[in-house]
Motif scaffolding. Structure first.
Motif, PDB file in Angstrom:
ATOM      1  N   GLY A 154      65.574  33.494  34.545  1.00 50.37           N
ATOM      2  CA  GLY A 154      64.313  33.905  33.954  1.00 50.37           C
ATOM      3  C   GLY A 154      63.613  34.905  34.845  1.00 50.37           C
ATOM      4  O   GLY A 154      64.262  35.794  35.409  1.00 50.37           O
ATOM      5  N   ARG A 155      62.307  34.724  34.984  1.00 45.33           N
ATOM      6  CA  ARG A 155      61.582  35.587  35.933  1.00 45.33           C
ATOM      7  C   ARG A 155      62.132  35.360  37.340  1.00 45.33           C
ATOM      8  O   ARG A 155      62.184  36.278  38.147  1.00 45.33           O
ATOM      9  CB  ARG A 155      60.087  35.243  35.876  1.00 45.33           C
ATOM     10  CG  ARG A 155      59.227  36.035  36.820  1.00 45.33           C
ATOM     11  CD  ARG A 155      57.728  35.906  36.463  1.00 45.33           C
ATOM     12  NE  ARG A 155      56.884  36.470  37.510  1.00 45.33           N
ATOM     13  CZ  ARG A 155      56.665  37.773  37.701  1.00 45.33           C
ATOM     14  NH1 ARG A 155      57.223  38.639  36.885  1.00 45.33           N
ATOM     15  NH2 ARG A 155      55.898  38.202  38.682  1.00 45.33           N
ATOM     16  N   PHE A 156      62.580  34.113  37.581  1.00 42.72           N
ATOM     17  CA  PHE A 156      63.188  33.790  38.873  1.00 42.72           C
ATOM     18  C   PHE A 156      64.665  33.418  38.638  1.00 42.72           C
ATOM     19  O   PHE A 156      65.172  33.567  37.533  1.00 42.72           O
ATOM     20  CB  PHE A 156      62.384  32.674  39.554  1.00 42.72           C
ATOM     21  CG  PHE A 156      60.958  33.082  39.823  1.00 42.72           C
ATOM     22  CD1 PHE A 156      60.658  33.915  40.896  1.00 42.72           C
ATOM     23  CD2 PHE A 156      59.925  32.676  38.984  1.00 42.72           C
ATOM     24  CE1 PHE A 156      59.357  34.322  41.137  1.00 42.72           C
ATOM     25  CE2 PHE A 156      58.613  33.086  39.221  1.00 42.72           C
ATOM     26  CZ  PHE A 156      58.329  33.911  40.296  1.00 42.72           C
ATOM     27  N   ASP A 160      61.336  30.213  34.987  1.00 45.35           N
ATOM     28  CA  ASP A 160      60.169  31.022  35.322  1.00 45.35           C
ATOM     29  C   ASP A 160      59.322  30.458  36.454  1.00 45.35           C
ATOM     30  O   ASP A 160      58.159  30.850  36.624  1.00 45.35           O
ATOM     31  CB  ASP A 160      59.319  31.218  34.053  1.00 45.35           C
ATOM     32  CG  ASP A 160      60.068  32.047  33.015  1.00 45.35           C
ATOM     33  OD1 ASP A 160      60.825  32.960  33.421  1.00 45.35           O
ATOM     34  OD2 ASP A 160      59.930  31.765  31.815  1.00 45.35           O
ATOM     35  N   ASP A 166      65.714  30.772  44.853  1.00 45.98           N
ATOM     36  CA  ASP A 166      64.855  31.895  45.238  1.00 45.98           C
ATOM     37  C   ASP A 166      64.508  31.838  46.719  1.00 45.98           C
ATOM     38  O   ASP A 166      64.346  32.879  47.358  1.00 45.98           O
ATOM     39  CB  ASP A 166      63.584  31.888  44.381  1.00 45.98           C
ATOM     40  CG  ASP A 166      63.895  31.963  42.899  1.00 45.98           C
ATOM     41  OD1 ASP A 166      64.290  33.051  42.439  1.00 45.98           O
ATOM     42  OD2 ASP A 166      63.802  30.934  42.215  1.00 45.98           O
ATOM     43  N   THR A 188      69.461  42.596  38.985  1.00 46.73           N
ATOM     44  CA  THR A 188      68.817  41.309  38.721  1.00 46.73           C
ATOM     45  C   THR A 188      68.283  40.706  40.015  1.00 46.73           C
ATOM     46  O   THR A 188      67.170  40.166  40.065  1.00 46.73           O
ATOM     47  CB  THR A 188      69.811  40.330  38.054  1.00 46.73           C
ATOM     48  OG1 THR A 188      70.534  41.028  37.047  1.00 46.73           O
ATOM     49  CG2 THR A 188      69.074  39.156  37.427  1.00 46.73           C
ATOM     50  N   ARG A 191      65.171  42.618  40.936  1.00 41.43           N
ATOM     51  CA  ARG A 191      64.038  42.269  40.075  1.00 41.43           C
ATOM     52  C   ARG A 191      63.435  40.926  40.487  1.00 41.43           C
ATOM     53  O   ARG A 191      62.203  40.768  40.554  1.00 41.43           O
ATOM     54  CB  ARG A 191      64.510  42.209  38.610  1.00 41.43           C
ATOM     55  CG  ARG A 191      63.453  41.676  37.665  1.00 41.43           C
ATOM     56  CD  ARG A 191      63.910  41.585  36.221  1.00 41.43           C
ATOM     57  NE  ARG A 191      64.933  40.579  35.942  1.00 41.43           N
ATOM     58  CZ  ARG A 191      64.763  39.271  35.994  1.00 41.43           C
ATOM     59  NH1 ARG A 191      63.599  38.757  36.379  1.00 41.43           N
ATOM     60  NH2 ARG A 191      65.748  38.444  35.698  1.00 41.43           N
ATOM     61  N   ILE A 192      64.290  39.940  40.762  1.00 44.51           N
ATOM     62  CA  ILE A 192      63.791  38.622  41.154  1.00 44.51           C
ATOM     63  C   ILE A 192      63.105  38.696  42.516  1.00 44.51           C
ATOM     64  O   ILE A 192      62.056  38.075  42.741  1.00 44.51           O
ATOM     65  CB  ILE A 192      64.950  37.594  41.154  1.00 44.51           C
ATOM     66  CG1 ILE A 192      65.405  37.347  39.711  1.00 44.51           C
ATOM     67  CG2 ILE A 192      64.525  36.286  41.825  1.00 44.51           C
ATOM     68  CD1 ILE A 192      66.688  36.533  39.586  1.00 44.51           C
ATOM     69  N   ALA A 195      59.689  39.879  41.961  1.00 42.54           N
ATOM     70  CA  ALA A 195      58.827  38.840  41.367  1.00 42.54           C
ATOM     71  C   ALA A 195      58.361  37.861  42.445  1.00 42.54           C
ATOM     72  O   ALA A 195      57.192  37.436  42.467  1.00 42.54           O
ATOM     73  CB  ALA A 195      59.593  38.094  40.261  1.00 42.54           C
TER      74      ALA A 195
END
Lengths: 214, 214
Positions: A154-156, A160, A166, A188, A191-192, A195
């Motif tokens: 997801g976002r992570f 999410d 992470d 990817t 992007r993570i 975030a």
């Protein structure tokens, strides 16, 4: 709690993120991995951790070692802001992502291995960096595939909210950036990482924010 | 369940022990790591595991990777014969012992690293074996200290029943024996290995007992 840490150690960085995400206060005890041949090789530190590695966490009357074991312990004893998903398949996925970094990537590129390549093996700086880039890129390739090919990302790394995966990804990207590894093949992951960088718990765990930062 | 395995892979060996200890039946799918440049590098296997490593376990409709993540999944979904202790400190200790092997020792001495030392780095067979012995002995030294200095060590790594730590210790000792590492400095490790060797679940997981054994 007392965390034996070094600002640039990515294993210690993982645990700092986890402590911050859970809002657990701790005393940082810096262990300089370069000064005087490495403070982690002193008798005083060997008594803390015979593995002569950071991090180690003093908590609940014992000394815990191994970053992933420490994070799981924190997650079990401080259930708020869980760092593992509630379902067994989700936990297996998060652990596998974390282990892709902590078992397959970081052990091949950490300080003691780079020192061994230069010292006993007598490799040139260039050959040492070839080694570094090879294993770093191999690890990032696998992690990117695991993340990009899953609907669970997801976002992570998993959904999410941040998880143990992470906590491992961000220090690995920090290392990659430090050694100018091109992140373009790993969109990817990049992007993570971005975030995570928005979150104060990750910001406060960054090497540059540590009391022993240089 | 379907286990992608290679008889001599110590990560696969760990999972075979865990499956056997829990009495979980499975289909073994051999992946030959040497034949034809390595069957784990084929497109067919990359579709199973983009990490191009064994083991992988097909279970409950998904493919799981990373031996420790797989063992934790089996432990959560098959609670009989638990492979982790009931208390958080005990679990942290067992995970740390397992990670001393799976993060700090085995990744530096596995096949892909030895192949890289001989190939791209052009090391001699002797220099490769020096590397192998160095990291193997460093890992065994730390594991021995962790085991010998703890009252939690029993007949097995943690108490008197096998845990995930024993699932990692036995394959590591198998590797050490295969490459003639002297176990005399590691009496606790050797004693626990002998205790495990008495148990049918460990016996059946031994490389020599696998369908793809050579």
């Amino acid at each position: 709690m007392k965390l034996y840490t070094y600002f640039r150690s990515s294993a210690a960085y993982r645990v700092r993120i986890a402590l911050n995400l859970k809002g657990i206060g701790y005393e940082a005890v810096p262990v300089h991995l370069l000064k005087g041949g490495g403070e982690h090789h002193t008798d005083a530190y060997k008594a803390v951790n015979p593995g002569e590695l950071v991090p180690a966490l003093e908590a609940d009357g014992v000394t815990l070692t191994q970053s992933l074991a420490i994070i799981e312990y924190l997650d079990e004893t401080h259930p708020m802001m869980p760092l593992l998903p509630p379902d067994a398949l989700g936990r297996a996925r998060v652990r596998a992502l974390a282990q892709t970094i902590a078992c397959d990537t970081h052990p091949l590129t950490n300080l003691r291995v780079l020192q061994h390549l230069k010292g006993p093996l007598g490799l040139s700086e260039e050959a040492k960096m070839d080694w570094y880039r090879h294993w770093m890129n191999e690890g990032m390739r696998v992690l990117e595939a695991q993340l990009a090919n899953s609907a669970d990302t997801g976002r992570f790394c998993h959904g999410d909210t941040p998880t143990m995966a992470d906590c491992c990804l961000v220090p690995q990207v920090f290392n990659a950036n430090r050694f100018n590894i091109d992140l373009a093949p790993y969109p990817t992951i990049a992007r993570i990482d971005e975030a995570c960088a928005q979150i104060p718990a990750f910001q406060a765990a960054h090497p540059a924010q540590q009391p022993d930062a240089e």
